[in-house]
Scaffold this active site. Sequence first.
Site: not given
Length: 336
Positions: A43, A233-234, A203, A136, A45, A201, A227, A178
Amino acid sequence: MTEPKLISGNSNRPLANSIARRMSMHRGMSVGLVDARVERFNDQEIFVEVFENVRGEDMYIIQSTSNPANDNLMELLIMTDALRRSSADRITAVIPYFGYARQDRRAKARTPISAKLVANLLTEAGVGRVLTMDLHAAQIQGFFDIPVDNLYASPIFALDIEHHFRGRLNEVTVVSPDVGGVARARELAQRIGCGLAIVDKRRVKAGEVAEMTVIGDVSGQTCIIVDDICDTAGTLCKAAEVLMQGGAKEVHSYITHGVLSGPAVERVTKSVMKSLVITDSIEPTAAVKAAKNIRIVPTAPMFAQAIMNIWSGTSVSSLFDAETLGPIYEGMYSRG
């Protein structure tokens, strides 16, 4: 003093084996991974069994919480619990890629701060110290009430850039994709002594970039985008296009964590970027290894030395200096 002992989950076993080999070179004696099994029942686990005595030992669990993030996180928690209940003296979680790090604040109402939740889970499970790379958001270190050592990939990238762009560093410009990554890009630019540019950039909504503008002169320059994470990767490929339109001679990218999910590899392969350099903090897929313009630099030498420094009680931040890190990577990057 007990020897440091390594144990690995299933997220990135090749990196764990590489760290063990590097530590064997440092110690002049064989350092292997502790014999254990990390399996799943029907299952799904997760079950962990350690086959060696770890009572009173200084344990280091090597486990990235990359895709599948939840499975790898549960493996880490269950392995920690197994070691704690087996009377290990100290448990250090070596997390080359710390998942959930992008959820470090409440950007909207009624949303979680999942990075803090993961920090609580690790601490409650019995982790006494965390060793990671390029969080990050640096403030995530404050989410823990235990010591956190955050390594940086930029010293390794600096060695790589100085090696591969030798003789033409005066033509190199480091680019932040950015505004939020300017500090990271500036630090790398200072290390290699070159200029800095920014891609601003805007958005319309999450995942969709409406407009990009280059701040700084990149005409005739070899641009290096830096980065911490590359997911789909856009944005990265779009930034490379904007830089080429701005007169850049060629574009390369240095990204610490190659998440590279969905169409990322195909996008990078077809993009105007001459190369994408990532670390092995996340185990590369077959598609990543096969991509002609993706190159992988190893982190095992840095992690092995960091583990040795933690074990011996010496400085980890010394690894941020080129004078210290250079000899560790001497076989790869000659400075002649």
